[in-house]
Scaffold this active site. Sequence first.
Site, PDB file in Angstrom:
ATOM      1  N   ASN A 296       0.926  -1.240  -0.078  1.00  0.00           N
ATOM      2  CA  ASN A 296       0.064   0.076  -0.148  1.00  0.00           C
ATOM      3  C   ASN A 296       0.821   1.216   0.016  1.00  0.00           C
ATOM      4  O   ASN A 296       0.691   2.188  -0.622  1.00  0.00           O
ATOM      5  CB  ASN A 296      -0.953   0.084   1.125  1.00  0.00           C
ATOM      6  CG  ASN A 296      -1.949  -1.166   1.132  1.00  0.00           C
ATOM      7  OD1 ASN A 296      -1.873  -1.804   0.154  1.00  0.00           O
ATOM      8  ND2 ASN A 296      -2.747  -1.309   2.180  1.00  0.00           N
TER       9      ASN A 296
ATOM     10  N   ASN B 136      -5.356  15.823 -46.592  1.00  0.00           N
ATOM     11  CA  ASN B 136      -6.270  15.739 -45.398  1.00  0.00           C
ATOM     12  C   ASN B 136      -5.299  16.111 -44.015  1.00  0.00           C
ATOM     13  O   ASN B 136      -4.210  15.655 -44.114  1.00  0.00           O
ATOM     14  CB  ASN B 136      -6.850  14.508 -45.023  1.00  0.00           C
ATOM     15  CG  ASN B 136      -7.816  14.192 -46.041  1.00  0.00           C
ATOM     16  OD1 ASN B 136      -8.545  15.092 -46.865  1.00  0.00           O
ATOM     17  ND2 ASN B 136      -8.008  13.136 -46.465  1.00  0.00           N
TER      18      ASN B 136
ATOM     19  N   HIS C 131     -17.247  34.291 -32.295  1.00  0.00           N
ATOM     20  CA  HIS C 131     -18.258  33.416 -32.944  1.00  0.00           C
ATOM     21  C   HIS C 131     -18.134  33.052 -34.461  1.00  0.00           C
ATOM     22  O   HIS C 131     -18.999  32.705 -34.941  1.00  0.00           O
ATOM     23  CB  HIS C 131     -19.570  34.198 -32.889  1.00  0.00           C
ATOM     24  CG  HIS C 131     -20.055  35.102 -31.804  1.00  0.00           C
ATOM     25  ND1 HIS C 131     -20.758  34.507 -30.449  1.00  0.00           N
ATOM     26  CD2 HIS C 131     -19.936  36.309 -31.341  1.00  0.00           C
ATOM     27  CE1 HIS C 131     -20.855  35.396 -29.561  1.00  0.00           C
ATOM     28  NE2 HIS C 131     -20.246  36.409 -29.945  1.00  0.00           N
TER      29      HIS C 131
ATOM     30  N   LYS D 116      -6.874  14.456 -52.874  1.00  0.00           N
ATOM     31  CA  LYS D 116      -6.983  15.044 -51.258  1.00  0.00           C
ATOM     32  C   LYS D 116      -5.613  15.189 -50.526  1.00  0.00           C
ATOM     33  O   LYS D 116      -4.691  14.557 -50.922  1.00  0.00           O
ATOM     34  CB  LYS D 116      -7.723  14.030 -50.467  1.00  0.00           C
ATOM     35  CG  LYS D 116      -9.390  13.826 -50.735  1.00  0.00           C
ATOM     36  CD  LYS D 116     -10.045  15.116 -50.463  1.00  0.00           C
ATOM     37  CE  LYS D 116     -10.310  15.544 -49.104  1.00  0.00           C
ATOM     38  NZ  LYS D 116     -11.014  14.649 -48.404  1.00  0.00           N
TER      39      LYS D 116
ATOM     40  N   GLN E 274      -6.108   0.075  -7.468  1.00  0.00           N
ATOM     41  CA  GLN E 274      -5.470  -0.606  -8.491  1.00  0.00           C
ATOM     42  C   GLN E 274      -5.510   0.046  -9.862  1.00  0.00           C
ATOM     43  O   GLN E 274      -4.976   0.057 -10.791  1.00  0.00           O
ATOM     44  CB  GLN E 274      -5.320  -1.882  -8.481  1.00  0.00           C
ATOM     45  CG  GLN E 274      -4.413  -2.782  -9.399  1.00  0.00           C
ATOM     46  CD  GLN E 274      -4.479  -4.100  -9.046  1.00  0.00           C
ATOM     47  OE1 GLN E 274      -3.861  -4.384  -7.955  1.00  0.00           O
ATOM     48  NE2 GLN E 274      -4.893  -5.262 -10.043  1.00  0.00           N
TER      49      GLN E 274
HETATM   50  N1  ARG Z   1      -1.383  -3.907  -6.818  1.00  0.00           N
HETATM   51  C1  ARG Z   1      -1.816  -2.969  -5.884  1.00  0.00           C
HETATM   52  C2  ARG Z   1      -2.386  -1.781  -6.423  1.00  0.00           C
HETATM   53  O1  ARG Z   1      -1.919  -1.194  -7.528  1.00  0.00           O
HETATM   54  C3  ARG Z   1      -0.723  -2.736  -4.916  1.00  0.00           C
HETATM   55  C4  ARG Z   1      -1.119  -2.790  -3.627  1.00  0.00           C
HETATM   56  C5  ARG Z   1      -2.163  -3.963  -3.242  1.00  0.00           C
HETATM   57  N2  ARG Z   1      -2.258  -4.041  -1.697  1.00  0.00           N
HETATM   58  C6  ARG Z   1      -3.172  -4.857  -1.155  1.00  0.00           C
HETATM   59  N3  ARG Z   1      -3.373  -4.699   0.037  1.00  0.00           N
HETATM   60  N4  ARG Z   1      -3.731  -5.773  -2.024  1.00  0.00           N
HETATM   61  O2  ARG Z   1      -3.024  -0.739  -5.678  1.00  0.00           O
END
Ligand code: ARG
Length: 491
Positions: free
Chosen positions: A136, A311, A182, A309, A348
Site C-alpha cells: 500500500n 487531409n 463567434h 485529397k 489498483q
Molecule cells: N497492486 C496493488 C495496487 O496497484 C498494490 C497494492 C496491493 N495491496 C493490497 N493490499 N492488496 O494498488
Amino acid sequence: MPAGRPTDDGLTPMDDATTDQHAATDAGRLWGGRFTAGPDEAAWALGVSTAFDRHLWRQDLAGSRAHVHELHRIGVLEDDERDRLLAALERCGELFAADAFVFLDTDEDVHGAIERWLVEELGPLGGKLRAGRSRNDQIASDLRLWCRDACDEVVGLIGWLQQAFVDQAEAHLGWHAPGYTHLQRGQPVLLSHHLLAYVWMLDRDAGRFRDARHRLNASTLASGALAGQTLGLDPQAYADHLGFDTVAENSMDAVASRDFALEVLSAAAICAVTLSRLGEEIVLWATAEFAFARVGDAFSTGSSIMPQKRNPDIAELVRGKTGRVIGDLVGLLTTIKALPLTYDRDLQEDKEPVFDAIATLRLTLPAITGTVASLTFDRQRLAAASVGGFALATDLAEELVTRGVPFREAHEIVGEVVRLAERRGVDLDGLDADELAAIHPALDATVAERFDPQQAIDRRDGVNGTATTSVAAQLERARAAAAANRGSMGQ
Ligand code: ARG
C-alpha cells in the site's frame, strides 16, 4: 500457476496449499499463509496487475533501495546483507532495463514479482525486505515518483510546442489576419498575436503540471499498510533517498489518496483540450473555404480513393485523442469517489488511466508541434479576410467617440453606415464622403483614415494588444516562457 489455482479443466480446485503451508507465499504472491486454497482462476485474472504495473519497476526498485538502507540503519540487516540486497536490486534493474526480467504467471504485481526474484537469487535474505512495509505504501510511492517524471517530461514537450509558435510568430511579424468571435470576423489582428495566444494557453497547461508535481512530491514510504510501522524506520530518510520535498503527514492519507493522480489527469485533460482547439483551428485554416494555411506534407495524408485529397489527419487525431484523455480523468474520478479510507483494491485502477493519458500526450504533443512548425500561411488571403465583414466598424465608432459622440450613439450611427454599405455591396471605405456625412455630421472626410487596417492594429498598443510594438515585446516574453518549459525535460 499460483498454488491452489484450478487444474487445467478449470473445475477442480487443487488443495496443494494444505500440503505446503508456505508454497503460496513463496510465489510472487505475497499473502498465501492464512489460506488453505489458492485463488480461483477468474479471481486471479481480475487481480493480477503485472501487465501494467511492470512500468513502475524503476520506481519500485528505487523505493526498495531506500528501504534496504533504512533496514540496515535500524539493525534489521547486517552490512553484508545490505550489500547483497543492493547488488541484487541492481542486477534486477539491469534485467528490467534490458527487457529481460521474466514475469511468472504466479506474480500478482510488480512488487510480488521483484520479491519472488530476490528470493530466487538470495534465498531467505530476499524475504527480509518486506519488513516494515506494505504494498500500500509502496504503490503510492511508486506512482508519485512516476508522475513526477511524467510532469517534467510533459512540461518539456509543451515547451517545444510553445517554441514552434514563437518561431512562426517571429517569421510572420507584421502579417494581418482576421480576429474572430463567434467564428465571425471581428477585428483585424496580427497573425503573430493569434499564434502567441497559444503560447500563453500552453503556459498555463505547463503550469498545471508544475503545480501537480509540487504537491505530489511528498514521500509515503514508512506508512506501512495504513498506520505507520513499529520498527523505527524514519519516513524522512525515504524522502531524502528518493528526492521528495516532504513527508506525507499522515500514513492513512498517504496510502488512501490519489488526488495527486487526479491532478495530473486533470492537467492532462485540460492540456488535451487546448491541443484539440488548436487541431480544430488547423483543420479550419486548411480548408479550401478558409485557405489561410497549408499543412506540410509530412503532417498531411492522402485519400485511398480521391487522388487530389490533402487531409489534416494529424490535427484531427490530436483533436480526437482528447476524448480518451478526458475519459481517463472521468474514469478515475468515478473510481475514487465513494472509497472509504484507507487503501481499497479499487485503487489498483489508478495506473492505467494515468499511463494512458501521459502516453497520449507523448504522442500528440510532438505531432502537433511538427504540424504547427510545418504550416505555411497565405498572406493575401489572411489580409483580405482581415478587413472583410466590416471588421473596422469598431474603429469607426471609436473615432466618433473621440469626436464627442457617446459610444451608445456611435454604435447606432456606424450600424447605419454598415447597413448602407451592405445595401450598396461595398466595404466601409467604398462609401462616398457625402453618403457618410448624410448619416452624421461627425462623419467627415477625415474619418477615412480609420479604414486602414494597419492603423487599426497599431492603435491597440496596450501591453496585451495586437499593435506591432506590443506583439514584438510579447514575442520576447513568449520566447522566455518556452525556454523555461523546454528546460524542464529530464529535470
Ligand atoms: N497492486 C496493488 C495496487 O496497484 C498494490 C497494492 C496491493 N495491496 C493490497 N493490499 N492488496 O494498488
